[in-house]
Design an enzyme around this catalytic site. Structure first.
Site, PDB file in Angstrom:
ATOM      1  N   ASP A   1       1.163 -22.598 -48.178  1.00 11.43           N
ATOM      2  CA  ASP A   1       1.053 -23.773 -47.315  1.00 11.43           C
ATOM      3  C   ASP A   1       1.281 -23.328 -45.877  1.00 11.43           C
ATOM      4  O   ASP A   1       2.068 -22.409 -45.620  1.00 11.43           O
ATOM      5  CB  ASP A   1       2.087 -24.827 -47.709  1.00 11.43           C
ATOM      6  CG  ASP A   1       2.058 -26.044 -46.794  1.00 11.43           C
ATOM      7  OD1 ASP A   1       1.124 -26.856 -46.918  1.00 11.43           O
ATOM      8  OD2 ASP A   1       2.957 -26.169 -45.940  1.00 11.43           O
TER       9      ASP A   1
ATOM     10  N   GLU B   1       2.120 -24.896 -41.908  1.00 12.70           N
ATOM     11  CA  GLU B   1       2.433 -26.003 -41.011  1.00 12.70           C
ATOM     12  C   GLU B   1       1.849 -25.657 -39.646  1.00 12.70           C
ATOM     13  O   GLU B   1       1.926 -24.496 -39.203  1.00 12.70           O
ATOM     14  CB  GLU B   1       3.945 -26.214 -40.914  1.00 12.70           C
ATOM     15  CG  GLU B   1       4.604 -26.667 -42.216  1.00 12.70           C
ATOM     16  CD  GLU B   1       4.091 -28.007 -42.704  1.00 12.70           C
ATOM     17  OE1 GLU B   1       3.729 -28.848 -41.856  1.00 12.70           O
ATOM     18  OE2 GLU B   1       4.056 -28.224 -43.937  1.00 12.70           O
TER      19      GLU B   1
ATOM     20  N   HIS C   1       7.895 -31.247 -45.493  1.00 17.22           N
ATOM     21  CA  HIS C   1       6.823 -30.750 -44.623  1.00 17.22           C
ATOM     22  C   HIS C   1       7.195 -29.400 -44.011  1.00 17.22           C
ATOM     23  O   HIS C   1       6.879 -29.103 -42.865  1.00 17.22           O
ATOM     24  CB  HIS C   1       6.469 -31.770 -43.535  1.00 17.22           C
ATOM     25  CG  HIS C   1       5.822 -33.000 -44.072  1.00 17.22           C
ATOM     26  ND1 HIS C   1       4.506 -33.030 -44.485  1.00 17.22           N
ATOM     27  CD2 HIS C   1       6.317 -34.233 -44.302  1.00 17.22           C
ATOM     28  CE1 HIS C   1       4.217 -34.243 -44.928  1.00 17.22           C
ATOM     29  NE2 HIS C   1       5.304 -34.981 -44.831  1.00 17.22           N
TER      30      HIS C   1
ATOM     31  N   ASP D   1       7.388 -27.057 -49.567  1.00 18.94           N
ATOM     32  CA  ASP D   1       6.215 -27.795 -50.040  1.00 18.94           C
ATOM     33  C   ASP D   1       5.505 -27.081 -51.186  1.00 18.94           C
ATOM     34  O   ASP D   1       5.032 -27.729 -52.130  1.00 18.94           O
ATOM     35  CB  ASP D   1       5.241 -28.017 -48.880  1.00 18.94           C
ATOM     36  CG  ASP D   1       5.699 -29.135 -47.949  1.00 18.94           C
ATOM     37  OD1 ASP D   1       6.788 -29.689 -48.191  1.00 18.94           O
ATOM     38  OD2 ASP D   1       4.983 -29.437 -46.981  1.00 18.94           O
TER      39      ASP D   1
END
Length: 489
Positions: free
Chosen positions: A15, A17, A162, A167
């Site tokens: 993931d 961000e 987040h 996550d």
């Protein structure tokens, strides 16, 4: 954790961000990368890697960006740049199966952009699992909007932070829970009916904007943990003594609740105005069967030559799922309409997983076409609800905007195909003047060339198929252009 080129059988859940663009033309900047390696046999974490990343321009970290993920300028000012950690990211991802929530449309694209910005070859997966697409198809909308936060709330896993590493770990747990529920349902389908499994937590949650920004600590901004345990082959565990390797032939035998299809990258079409709050989503699902391979007539029928009573809509199983098929007198329905007026030109705001544009344009729909499409739409919607068990929201095919009800429109899609390393338009396109019709040959894969052809007001003849989709809680019919003839002005 030592990651070697030979240990490639694990699933890499990852993931990113990012910053949130606040003006036109401003791209995303990665602020954090987090990933775990997962054993596909036991679904246990084998190792992890996470790091904050300092963007080239700290001014891109706006207050909106901080509200989304809590990552401030102070948090990343001493973090490495992407170029400094690119080798680790590449080694972690390259040649493995990639997994994540909405990664096809967002995370994969951001990784490729980041490598391109430093003039490096991007890592490539040997397979992709997008849990947003997969779980929406298999688990339905019982968890609300299917965002990670909603799924976590549904299963009581806590709030989504987040943050990348949190996550991806939550993503893995969600998949485990979904797989368990689906297995139980499939074991006693008459007892555990699909609609009976409704959690009181199945609500749509908005993003928590109240979280405090992360604090700068004395610990290093990135770390690697765990031990690498290799597996010999990629197989998804099945309860009992039977384990099926993930092959195309085995996927064709699974039932609607079987999670053996976990490693199949699922792509599907979304309405032009459909968007996921956390990350933009749009992909396109090709037809389950090819018109070229279908037996029978490939004729395109004019609306006036179609008998409504001869239209049939069925939902046979395909790869363990019901796929709606529309036919006329036993053959796949294909239509031709002449002298259609282009209302809106080429739309290219959505991309596929490889970054290619998903193209479409809008034409005025004459009454004869609307009559046929409205009937097909009604039959397909009923079939989707009654036979396929879909819980997706049906999107009307013919658009009748408020105030313009007497001026209906339909959208025609221009599919893309790949020949080796080259992309091209799958639709045959021709230019017609008063005396001759010539096939258009494009020198390169360039949307601007099409924009000059499909301009509002132009007249076209269109030959198109009638395909169905059911993806990310949206279902409906899309018209796929096989051939288009553009009339010279």
């Amino acid at each position: 954790m030592a990651v070697t080129a030979q240990d490639r059988s694990e699933i890499a859940f990852f993931d990113v961000e990012t910053t949130v663009p606040t003006r036109p033309g401003q791209g995303f900047a990665i602020l954090e990368f987090g990933a775990i390696l997962v054993c596909p046999r036991k679904l246990v974490e084998l190792g992890s890697y996470s790091t904050l990343i300092r963007p080239a321009d700290l001014s891109h970290i706006s207050s909106l960006s901080v509200r989304c993920n809590g990552i401030t300028k102070d948090a990343v000012i001493s973090a490495p740049s992407f170029a400094e950690i690119a080798d680790v990211v590449y080694d972690f991802l390259n040649g493995r199966i990639w997994a994540g929530h909405n990664i096809l449309r967002f995370d994969c694209v951001r990784i490729r952009e980041a490598f391109a910005e430093i003039n490096r070859l991007a890592p490539e997966p040997k397979g992709t699992i997008d849990s947003l697409a997969l779980l929406t198809q298999r688990f339905g909308r019982r968890a609300g909007d299917m965002k990670m936060a909603s799924l976590a709330t549904y299963f009581g896993l806590g709030k989504q932070t987040h943050r990348s590493l949190d996550d991806v770990r939550m993503n893995l747990e969600v998949i485990k829970y979904c797989a368990t529920v689906l297995f139980l349902e499939s074991s006693l389908p008459d007892v555990f009916t699909y609609n009976s499994w409704v959690s009181p937590n199945a609500t749509t949650r908005s993003r928590n904007n109240g979280k405090s920004p992360i604090e700068q600590t004395s610990s290093p901004p990135h770390h690697i943990t765990g031990e690498n345990v290799s597996t010999n082959e990629f197989m998804i565990p099945v309860v009992g003594n039977v384990k099926l390797p993930l092959t195309e032939s085995n996927l064709a035998r699974v039932n609607p609740y079987d999670m053996n299809g976990l490693a199949v990258g699922i792509e599907g079409p979304l309405p032009e105005d459909s968007m996921e709050e956390d990350k933009i989503v749009s992909t396109s699902l090709e037809s389950a069967t090819s018109d070229e391979n279908s037996s029978g007539s490939n004729d395109f029928l004019e609306p006036d030559n179609i008998s409504i009573s001869s239209i049939s809509v069925i939902a046979p199983f395909y790869r363990g799922l019901h796929r709606i098929q529309i036919s006329h007198q036993g053959f796949p329905l294909q239509l031709q309409c002449v002298s259609l007026k282009v209302r809106f030109g080429i739309s290219s705001k959505f991309l596929d997983h490889a970054g290619r544009p998903r193209l479409s344009f809008v034409v005025d729909a004459p009454p004869s076409l609307c009559k046929i499409l409205d009937e097909i739409d009604s039959l397909a919607e009923k079939t989707a609800a009654a036979d396929s068990g879909s819980l997706s929201e049906w999107r009307t095919l013919v658009s009748r905007k408020p105030g313009f009800f007497n001026y209906p429109t339909v959208r025609l899609h221009l599919p893309t195909v790949v020949d080796g390393e080259m992309s091209r338009w799958a639709t045959e396109m021709y230019q017609k003047d008063s005396s001759v019709t010539e096939k258009l040959v494009f020198s390169r894969f360039d949307v601007t060339e099409l924009e000059s052809i499909f301009t509002p007001g132009n007249i076209i003849d269109a030959y198109f198929s009638v395909d169905t989709y059911d993806y990310q809680q949206n279902a409906g019919i899309r018209l796929v252009a096989k051939k288009v003839i553009v009339h010279s002005s």
